[in-house]
Scaffold this motif. Sequence first.
Motif, PDB file in Angstrom:
ATOM      1  N   THR A  26       0.829  -1.197   0.000  1.00 11.18           N
ATOM      2  CA  THR A  26       0.000   0.000   0.000  1.00 11.18           C
ATOM      3  C   THR A  26       0.866   1.251   0.000  1.00 11.18           C
ATOM      4  N   TYR A  27       0.246   2.384  -0.415  1.00 10.12           N
ATOM      5  CA  TYR A  27       0.980   3.630  -0.572  1.00 10.12           C
ATOM      6  C   TYR A  27       0.070   4.804  -0.220  1.00 10.12           C
ATOM      7  N   THR A  28       0.629   5.787   0.454  1.00  6.86           N
ATOM      8  CA  THR A  28      -0.070   7.061   0.630  1.00  6.86           C
ATOM      9  C   THR A  28       0.234   7.937  -0.581  1.00  6.86           C
ATOM     10  N   ALA A  29      -0.524   9.030  -0.698  1.00  7.26           N
ATOM     11  CA  ALA A  29      -0.297   9.943  -1.820  1.00  7.26           C
ATOM     12  C   ALA A  29       1.117  10.508  -1.785  1.00  7.26           C
ATOM     13  N   GLU A  30       1.616  10.765  -0.571  1.00  9.17           N
ATOM     14  CA  GLU A  30       2.969  11.324  -0.445  1.00  9.17           C
ATOM     15  C   GLU A  30       4.023  10.318  -0.893  1.00  9.17           C
ATOM     16  N   GLU A  31       3.788   9.044  -0.617  1.00 12.08           N
ATOM     17  CA  GLU A  31       4.750   8.017  -1.011  1.00 12.08           C
ATOM     18  C   GLU A  31       4.778   7.824  -2.525  1.00 12.08           C
ATOM     19  N   LEU A  32       3.626   7.957  -3.171  1.00 18.12           N
ATOM     20  CA  LEU A  32       3.581   7.764  -4.621  1.00 18.12           C
ATOM     21  C   LEU A  32       4.137   8.959  -5.368  1.00 18.12           C
ATOM     22  N   GLY A  33       3.828  10.157  -4.867  1.00 18.58           N
ATOM     23  CA  GLY A  33       4.273  11.354  -5.563  1.00 18.58           C
ATOM     24  C   GLY A  33       3.501  11.546  -6.861  1.00 18.58           C
ATOM     25  N   PRO A  34       3.801  12.634  -7.605  1.00 14.70           N
ATOM     26  CA  PRO A  34       3.082  12.904  -8.854  1.00 14.70           C
ATOM     27  C   PRO A  34       3.496  11.929  -9.951  1.00 14.70           C
ATOM     28  N   SER A  35       2.551  11.625 -10.842  1.00 13.22           N
ATOM     29  CA  SER A  35       2.852  10.757 -11.973  1.00 13.22           C
ATOM     30  C   SER A  35       1.904  11.091 -13.113  1.00 13.22           C
ATOM     31  N   SER A  36       2.431  11.133 -14.320  1.00 15.61           N
ATOM     32  CA  SER A  36       1.607  11.375 -15.504  1.00 15.61           C
ATOM     33  C   SER A  36       1.136  10.067 -16.132  1.00 15.61           C
ATOM     34  N   LEU A  37       1.556   8.930 -15.575  1.00 20.09           N
ATOM     35  CA  LEU A  37       1.212   7.631 -16.139  1.00 20.09           C
ATOM     36  C   LEU A  37      -0.165   7.209 -15.655  1.00 20.09           C
ATOM     37  N   PRO A  38      -1.139   7.021 -16.556  1.00 22.29           N
ATOM     38  CA  PRO A  38      -2.481   6.599 -16.128  1.00 22.29           C
ATOM     39  C   PRO A  38      -2.429   5.279 -15.347  1.00 22.29           C
ATOM     40  N   GLY A  39      -3.055   5.288 -14.181  1.00 20.79           N
ATOM     41  CA  GLY A  39      -3.079   4.076 -13.375  1.00 20.79           C
ATOM     42  C   GLY A  39      -2.034   4.034 -12.293  1.00 20.79           C
ATOM     43  N   ALA A  40      -1.057   4.926 -12.334  1.00 17.62           N
ATOM     44  CA  ALA A  40      -0.006   4.924 -11.314  1.00 17.62           C
ATOM     45  C   ALA A  40      -0.448   5.630 -10.041  1.00 17.62           C
ATOM     46  N   GLY A  41      -1.533   6.384 -10.122  1.00 14.10           N
ATOM     47  CA  GLY A  41      -2.122   7.037  -8.961  1.00 14.10           C
ATOM     48  C   GLY A  41      -3.624   6.827  -8.976  1.00 14.10           C
ATOM     49  N   ARG A  42      -4.317   7.521  -8.096  1.00 15.43           N
ATOM     50  CA  ARG A  42      -5.762   7.298  -8.011  1.00 15.43           C
ATOM     51  C   ARG A  42      -6.483   7.670  -9.301  1.00 15.43           C
ATOM     52  N   ALA A  43      -6.082   8.781  -9.926  1.00 18.11           N
ATOM     53  CA  ALA A  43      -6.714   9.191 -11.178  1.00 18.11           C
ATOM     54  C   ALA A  43      -6.383   8.172 -12.268  1.00 18.11           C
ATOM     55  N   GLY A  44      -7.387   7.611 -12.872  1.00 18.81           N
ATOM     56  CA  GLY A  44      -7.169   6.633 -13.934  1.00 18.81           C
ATOM     57  C   GLY A  44      -6.895   5.230 -13.454  1.00 18.81           C
ATOM     58  N   TYR A  45      -6.849   5.030 -12.120  1.00 19.13           N
ATOM     59  CA  TYR A  45      -6.505   3.695 -11.616  1.00 19.13           C
ATOM     60  C   TYR A  45      -7.565   2.662 -11.974  1.00 19.13           C
ATOM     61  N   ALA A  46      -8.829   3.022 -11.812  1.00 15.22           N
ATOM     62  CA  ALA A  46      -9.899   2.056 -12.109  1.00 15.22           C
ATOM     63  C   ALA A  46      -9.858   1.642 -13.572  1.00 15.22           C
ATOM     64  N   ARG A  47      -9.570   2.594 -14.470  1.00 14.28           N
ATOM     65  CA  ARG A  47      -9.492   2.250 -15.893  1.00 14.28           C
ATOM     66  C   ARG A  47      -8.344   1.283 -16.169  1.00 14.28           C
ATOM     67  N   ALA A  48      -7.234   1.453 -15.449  1.00 18.22           N
ATOM     68  CA  ALA A  48      -6.105   0.531 -15.624  1.00 18.22           C
ATOM     69  C   ALA A  48      -6.469  -0.865 -15.121  1.00 18.22           C
ATOM     70  N   LEU A  49      -7.216  -0.932 -14.008  1.00 23.40           N
ATOM     71  CA  LEU A  49      -7.681  -2.240 -13.543  1.00 23.40           C
ATOM     72  C   LEU A  49      -8.522  -2.923 -14.604  1.00 23.40           C
ATOM     73  N   VAL A  50      -9.412  -2.173 -15.239  1.00 19.41           N
ATOM     74  CA  VAL A  50     -10.259  -2.761 -16.279  1.00 19.41           C
ATOM     75  C   VAL A  50      -9.411  -3.217 -17.459  1.00 19.41           C
ATOM     76  N   ASP A  51      -8.347  -2.497 -17.760  1.00 15.38           N
ATOM     77  CA  ASP A  51      -7.434  -2.951 -18.815  1.00 15.38           C
ATOM     78  C   ASP A  51      -6.852  -4.317 -18.467  1.00 15.38           C
ATOM     79  N   GLU A  52      -6.509  -4.515 -17.187  1.00 22.10           N
ATOM     80  CA  GLU A  52      -5.984  -5.834 -16.823  1.00 22.10           C
ATOM     81  C   GLU A  52      -7.070  -6.901 -16.912  1.00 22.10           C
ATOM     82  N   LEU A  53      -8.317  -6.550 -16.624  1.00 16.65           N
ATOM     83  CA  LEU A  53      -9.398  -7.524 -16.754  1.00 16.65           C
ATOM     84  C   LEU A  53      -9.569  -7.947 -18.216  1.00 16.65           C
ATOM     85  N   ALA A  54      -9.435  -6.993 -19.123  1.00 16.29           N
ATOM     86  CA  ALA A  54      -9.500  -7.337 -20.548  1.00 16.29           C
ATOM     87  C   ALA A  54      -8.369  -8.290 -20.919  1.00 16.29           C
TER      88      ALA A  54
END
Length: 414
Positions: free
Chosen positions: A51-79
């Motif tokens: 697990t990670y806090t927001a401070e531990e993850l830091g900023p990221s432009s990669l979809p799915g690497a943070g909360r924004a876009g994470y659910a979509r990345a999960l669905v990509d793995e389901l596909a």
Amino acid sequence: MSPSTPPDGDPAPDDGLLPASAAAGAERRALGLYAHVPFCRVRCGYCDFNTYTAEELGPSSLPGAGRAGYARALVDELAMAAQVLEASGVPHREVSTVFLGGGTPTLLPAADLAGVLDGVRRHLGLAPGAEVTTEANPDSVDARYLDALAAAGFTRVSLGMQSAVPHVLATLDRTHRPERVPDVVRWAREAGLQVSLDLIYGTPGESVQDWRRSVDAALACEPDHVSAYALVVEPGTRMAVQVRRGELAAPDDDDLAAKYEVADAALEAAGYRWYEVSNWARDADRVCRHNLSYWHGDDWWGAGPGAHSHVGGVRWWNARHPAAWAARLAEGLSPAQGREVLDDEARDVERVMLAVRLADGLEADAVPAAGRERFEDLAARGLLDRQAVARGRVVLTRRGRLLADAVVRDLLGW
């Protein structure tokens, strides 16, 4: 499932394809889906989950690497999961259980969790009457959020209550107020969700009276299901450092045993039936079917960073860091980091280790011959149910549950 440290294993192929052995007998096994959401508002000092806090993850432009876009990345793995299972020749089965764990899945918007469940329906299929659970902290949901989950098709919520005693919650770094738990249980029930309360016993500074207070508070909420786990001080955690420095006392085995007996007696008196060493339910319809699938050796796909999967004796685990996991998916590669293929002997050993923890136990014939010779001694020591042994089943007594690991070692001749 998403343990903190992956096991040793072989490299996983970039295409994620499974060996032919994974398909054997698949039609007789249920298929579950575990989705790991690794985000936490605060990292608890005892926790070694991935697990990670927001401070531990830091900023990221990669979809799915943070909360924004994470659910979509999960669905990509389901596909990808659907494609891998089909290409590997694994017979199609609709998903019968879904479990979102973490971390705190409910730090994501309810619409994101609904989107993940829609992804299961779209790519893998969701069986009629499927059990769909999310973990939640009591301070991460409200009535509106729980209503949205129920409308999306969730059927259960597993609340991390842990304790009803403020000083115990403080030691565990939990952020919710004890008095909020009954409100959240009521909101969940009004939404039509089943409720499980998760408790932890053995926290440094927790007295037996503190533990009784927590069990009583949980029972006063009248949940459908209760889990009670002994605190384990994992290496590398902040709590482990505190114990090593003498700032906190290490859990004591006798204290843990006494608290387990307190919980089991209180739960039994309130009408709950134990069905696994650390789990109790009001009746057979309210057990956690997803967790039972692990103990029964069924199949499950684990999506998300660090998640573990199992299909037909093949185990694999994903890249642990969200950025590494998301990068693999973005490149169209399997996020699997490593895997192992269990031989028949390893699968038989695992069956004993898991099934003996269940109230139904396992068939005596499933135990190696050397272990069967230990039945009488284990029953005489009050660790196995003598009547069950006479019927050809291996079932733990309450004392046996306290010493389950030692019983397993005797049964396996270790």
